[in-house]
Design an enzyme around this catalytic site. Sequence first.
Site, PDB file in Angstrom:
ATOM      1  N   GLY B  29       0.811  -1.091   0.158  1.00 51.43           N
ATOM      2  CA  GLY B  29       0.036  -0.272  -0.495  1.00 51.43           C
ATOM      3  C   GLY B  29       0.693   0.685  -0.300  1.00 51.43           C
ATOM      4  N   CYS B 237     -27.448  -9.735 -16.302  1.00 47.29           N
ATOM      5  CA  CYS B 237     -27.025  -9.455 -17.452  1.00 47.29           C
ATOM      6  C   CYS B 237     -28.269  -9.905 -18.608  1.00 47.29           C
ATOM      7  CB  CYS B 237     -25.712  -9.479 -17.825  1.00 47.29           C
ATOM      8  SG  CYS B 237     -24.904 -10.091 -19.454  1.00 47.29           S
ATOM      9  N   CYS B 240     -25.669 -12.960 -20.317  1.00 45.31           N
ATOM     10  CA  CYS B 240     -25.257 -14.487 -20.276  1.00 45.31           C
ATOM     11  C   CYS B 240     -26.347 -14.521 -19.189  1.00 45.31           C
ATOM     12  CB  CYS B 240     -24.424 -14.167 -19.796  1.00 45.31           C
ATOM     13  SG  CYS B 240     -23.412 -13.599 -18.612  1.00 45.31           S
ATOM     14  N   CYS B 262     -22.893  -7.062 -18.806  1.00 47.34           N
ATOM     15  CA  CYS B 262     -21.227  -8.048 -17.661  1.00 47.34           C
ATOM     16  C   CYS B 262     -20.472  -6.670 -18.254  1.00 47.34           C
ATOM     17  CB  CYS B 262     -21.107  -8.713 -17.770  1.00 47.34           C
ATOM     18  SG  CYS B 262     -21.871 -10.365 -17.470  1.00 47.34           S
TER      19      CYS B 262
END
Lengths: 227, 289, 256
Positions: B29, B237, B240, B262
Amino acid sequence: MISIENVSKSFVLHNQGAAQIPVMQGASLRVAVGECVALVGASGAGKSTLMRMIYGNYLTASGRIMIGDVDVATAAPRDIIQLRRNTLGYVSQFLRVVPRVSTLDVVAEPLLATGTAYDDAINTAQQLLARLNIPQRLWALSPTTFSGGEQQRVNIARGFAYPYPALLLDEPTASLDPTNRATVLEMINEAKGRGAAIIGIFHDHAARDAICDRQLDVTKYTPGLAA
Amino acid sequence: MSDYNFAYLDEQTKRMIRRAILKGLAIPGYQVPFASREMPMPYGWGTGGVQVSAAVLTPDDTYKVIDQGADDTTNAVSIRRFFQKTAGVDVTEATSEASVIQTRHRIPEQDLRDDQILVYQVPIPEPLRFLEPSEVETRKMHSLEEYGLMHVKLYEDISQHGDIATAYAYPVKVEGRYVMDPSPIPKFDNPKLEMAGIQLFGAGREQRIYAIPPYTQVVSLDFDDYPFQPTKADHACDLCDATDSYLDELIVDDAGGRLFMCSDTDYCATRRKQGHIGAQGVPYGEDAA
Amino acid sequence: MTPLLQVENIAKFYGARIGCTDVAFDLYPGEVMGIVGESGSGKSTLLNCLAGHLTPDRGAVRFDTRTQGLRDTVTMSEPERRMLSRTDWAFVHQHARDGLRMNVSAGGNVGERLMAVNARHYGDIRAKAIDWLGRVEITEDRIDDRPTAFSGGMQQRLQIARNLVTAPRLVFMDEPTGGLDVSVQARLLDLLRGLVREMNLSAIIVTHDLAVVRLLADRLMVMKDGHVIETGLTDQVLDDPQHAYTQLLVSSVLQV
């Protein structure tokens, strides 16, 4: 309670050719518990100067000013602050307050500063203001806009709100009408009664004679004026 | 392309970048300054990510690039071709086949493995920049762990919007120490920052590299009474039928017709190949695309 | 009683020029000290040395910390000093914009110090912010406004709320009433006096306004050319000044 021994003071005016003006020499005074002593002498003799020295408002050049066991002449600022908060009250002729603070809060402040609960302090302040005939409609206002007499009475209420063991009174009855004057004298007597040691300046001779046990002419301590 | 060194950058530069990456991995980080190079593309097009990719690519790697989840946008295609030419590496669109994935603003839906590296393009690496313009001061705040300011931003969100409205670049605390900007990924992706793969972040213009090693604790900042919530469009979606993936919303006609699909094109295509069909979808291979 | 702050022989030089030198004093809990002097007298330099914004070239500034007693803040580590300045110390700047985040709402400004000491409950933070805004006479409906939408006096009161929300024990104030209208000044002074008493705050106030110190300060320190030339009870220094410069300063005030 108050013991003043051989104090002296002079002003040095640096910006006026460093002129040195002696104003007090060898002043001594003792005030016992429950006693009231009046300072007398001609204008300029140093009555107010001595009062201010006792309160720590003016520096003392030499000598001792004992209030209880504190020597104001040599005490550190914070000891004097402590003394003023708990022991030594001062009612001056002039009211000096923060603008915008209500009269009730002005009067209650010495109590709040010594730890009294807010409601109790306000309660005491109300009683004092009522006793000194300040109309209730003014209590929530700042005293800065009051008449001279009203301001004087607010000042007295504030000075008497907390039971100081030692009190300095500078012309407490000036500019008061007979009724209020009588009330103030009564309050001073009550303070004496509970054991306060009081030093006062009174131009009001009748008032002085009514409440003071002794008089001290400060003229004899004034260099140049002493006979 | 013998005119260029492998993966465009010279070996000295790659070594310098690798040192920054290793330091970043050692201090999860923490923003490591590095001497960012001019790349043959403008800042803002992923120069930070490209330099990190160049430093980690080996001839055996398989490379994938996504832009907002898609493999087929200009930016993704350009960067993919760049390394095809300068490094000669294999490229793929399949998440599971890639060993190095460079991404702009998304994490693939499919979980990454511990033999995969995810390289992020980062526009502004400093999460505290929003409220504290001084770099000297923000560095000091990081070094002394003074992160109260980060919560001020979230406080402002709630006071203005009634909820934490920060939807992307949602700040996280890495391994209980450094507060980090995860780049402008949607906060839906934040839980995925704890993963098996290595995550490397490159900011070209700002000259910073930072990293999250595998299996590192990454906590999204929040308030006790406003806990962090990863959000997505409340929809499946349309192509899909996936309900667990991050969706893009498309306006498909002038009548306001909408389509949710998506954002991860590989994930969507894979599902459709498996026979999943959404509300507006057609079986895989039968559409015009 | 232990002093809250013990200042020993502080000196700060700018090259050959004296910022301030030979400054020493003790400040006790609940005490308010004023520092007066004209521009360039070294009073702001001194304040910044005391508050850890400048490192003095000589001397010690010992603060009575909650856990370890008197510690020299000049030699303590920076994280410790910064922690003090977020918790036990407060600094009220002359210009509110130096002490506020102008692009953050009033509530966020007040809440920042709470969040800096790990407050993590939005509802609690907001309730505290509302309470403090009320104490400095800013109504609750302004909590989500930015300071840029506030008047100068309101900004200054917001700055005070932001500083006092963590119940500090020592407040540094640099010309807190400078640049405000007289009526606004009075309101602010009244507010400060009340807070000082209620919270038993100690404060060090730098100002060139003698009326401000008369109302707020118990003690006074007069500075000239980097030196302390006179100290004492505030009313004593103002009514019976000893030093030539103090006499000049006091006599230069216009009477109203």
